[in-house]
Design an enzyme around this catalytic site. Structure first.
Site, PDB file in Angstrom:
ATOM      1  N   ASP A   1      -0.930   3.844   5.837  1.00  0.00           N
ATOM      2  CA  ASP A   1       0.021   3.788   4.735  1.00  0.00           C
ATOM      3  C   ASP A   1       0.023   4.880   3.726  1.00  0.00           C
ATOM      4  O   ASP A   1       0.879   5.102   3.199  1.00  0.00           O
ATOM      5  CB  ASP A   1      -0.635   2.485   3.951  1.00  0.00           C
ATOM      6  CG  ASP A   1      -0.335   1.239   4.964  1.00  0.00           C
ATOM      7  OD1 ASP A   1       0.242   1.085   5.760  1.00  0.00           O
ATOM      8  OD2 ASP A   1      -1.346   0.090   4.599  1.00  0.00           O
TER       9      ASP A   1
ATOM     10  N   ASN B   1       0.683  -1.207   0.088  1.00  0.00           N
ATOM     11  CA  ASN B   1      -0.066   0.015   0.029  1.00  0.00           C
ATOM     12  C   ASN B   1       0.980   1.233   0.205  1.00  0.00           C
ATOM     13  O   ASN B   1       0.575   2.288  -0.850  1.00  0.00           O
ATOM     14  CB  ASN B   1      -0.824   0.016   1.242  1.00  0.00           C
ATOM     15  CG  ASN B   1      -2.133  -1.125   1.267  1.00  0.00           C
ATOM     16  OD1 ASN B   1      -2.456  -1.543   0.165  1.00  0.00           O
ATOM     17  ND2 ASN B   1      -2.350  -1.477   2.407  1.00  0.00           N
TER      18      ASN B   1
END
EC number: 2.7.1.15
Length: 308
Positions: A254, A44
Site C-alpha cells: 500500500d 492505507n
C-alpha cells in the site's frame, strides 16, 4: 484542471497480533504484542499518498461506531479528504493481522463490514470527485462491480487509472483495458497469469501477459527483489530501498501504490514514480503498523537524495 489522487477502497480497523508463529487450529499461544490502528488497502494507500505530498480524496463506507471514528481521525491527521457514507446498519470493517516477531512476515483476515456494501450507486455519487482528479486508484477489497464502474468513470474523464488487483481474485477482463497501470505483487501476478514468478524473466513474461490483456503498463512488486516496470516499450527493474531493519511488511504494498500515485500526480515520469514508490515502501517496512508507518514526503525525498 485535474488535480490530486482519488481512491476507492475500504477502511478497516487493523488488530495486529505479534507472535513467534501462527497457532494451529485448536491451539492457544502467547503473543508478544498487540495494537489497534487504521487499515484497509484503499485507506492505507490514501494515507500514504497524502503523506507523500498529494491532494487525496478517499471514497468509501464506514459504520457509525468506534472504528468509524478512528477512520475519521485518521483522515483528519493525514490530510485526506473523506468522501464517506456512514451506515447505521453495518459495522466498520476490521482485520486480524498476525505479524511474525522474528522476521516481520504477516498473515491477514479482512472483514470489510460497511465497505463490503459499496455499489455502483455509491461510485456514481462520487463521480465528480473521480472526474476532477488527475489519478484514480482502486483495488479489489470492495465489490468488483464498484471498482469497474469507478475505473470506467475515470477513463471516460481522461483520468490516469491505477488498478491494484488485491486481494487476488477473479475479475472481469474488461478491467485490464481500463487500467493505465496494473500493480499486482508477485503472488497476485502469479494468480493472474497462471505461473510462478520465480525470476525476473518470469516477471517480464507476466508483464507481457498483462499487457496483452489490455493493461497500459504492468508494475509488478517483487518483495525484497524490488519492482518491475513493464510496458510495450521498456522493461525496467528497480531494487528495493534498504533504509533500516525490516520489522513489519504489512503495509509495504500500500505504501508503494500510494507513493507511486502521489508521484504520478506531481508530474513525475513512470520510472521516477516507481522509484518514489520504492522509497516510500522502503521506509514503511522499518516501522510497525500500516497507515501509521507511512512516511512523509520529506522523508521520502531524503532517501531518494542519498541514492541517486
Amino acid at each position: 484542471m485535474k488535480n490530486g489522487v482519488s481512491i476507492l477502497g475500504i477502511f478497516v480497523a487493523d488488530t495486529a497480533y505479534l507472535a513467534a508463529r501462527m497457532p494451529v487450529v485448536g491451539e492457544t499461544i502467547r503473543g508478544s504484542g498487540f495494537a489497534v490502528g487504521p487499515g484497509g488497502k484503499g485507506s492505507n494507500q490514501a494515507v500514504a499518498a497524502a503523506r507523500a505530498g498529494a491532494t487525496v480524496s478517499f471514497i468509501s463506507k464506514i459504520g457509525r461506531d468506534t472504528f468509524g471514528d478512528l477512520a475519521q481521525k485518521t483522515y483528519a491527521d493525514a490530510g485526506v479528504t473523506p468522501v464517506l457514507t456512514v451506515m447505521d446498519t453495518e459495522p466498520t470493517g476490521a482485520a486480524f493481522i498476525y505479524v511474525n516477531e522474528n522476521n516481520g512476515d504477516n498473515a491477514i483476515i479482512v472483514y470489510p463490514g460497511a465497505a463490503g456494501t459499496i455499489g455502483v450507486e455509491d461510485v456514481e455519487a462520487a463521480r465528480v470527485t473521480i472526474e476532477q482528479s488527475a489519478i484514480f486508484v482502486t483495488q479489489l477489497e470492495q465489490p468488483v462491480a464498484a471498482a469497474q464502474r469507478a475505473l470506467e468513470i475515470a477513463r471516460n474523464a481522461g483520468v490516469v487509472t491505477v488498478f491494484n488487483p488485491a486481494p487476488a481474485e477473479i475479475f472481469p477482463d474488461v478491467l485490464y483495458g481500463l487500467s493505465d497501470y496494473i500493480i499486482p505483487n508477485e503472488t497476485e501476478a502469479a494468480a493472474l497469469v497462471g505461473f510462478g514468478i520465480e525470476t525476473l524473466d518470469d516477471a517480464r513474461r507476466a508483464g507481457d501477459a498483462l499487457l496483452k490483456r489490455g493493461a497500459g503498463a504492468a508494475v509488478i512488486t517483487l518483495g525484497g527483489r524490488g519492482v518491475l516496470l513493464h510496458t510495450s516499450g521498456q522493461s525496467d527493474h528497480l531494487p528495493v530501498f534498504s533504509v533500516g531493519p525490516v520489522i513489519d511488511t504489512t503495509g509495504a504494498g500500500d505504501a508503494f501504490v500510494g507513493g507511486f500515485s502521489a508521484a504520478l500526480s506531481a508530474g513525475r515520469d513512470p520510472l521516477e514514480a516507481v522509484r518514489f514508490g520504492c522509497a516510500t515502501a522502503g521506509i514503511s517496512v522499518t516501522r510497525r503498523g500500516t497507515a501509521p508507518a507511512m512516511p512523509s514526503v520529506a522523508e521520502i525525498e531524503a532517501v531518494l537524495a542519498t541514492t541517486h
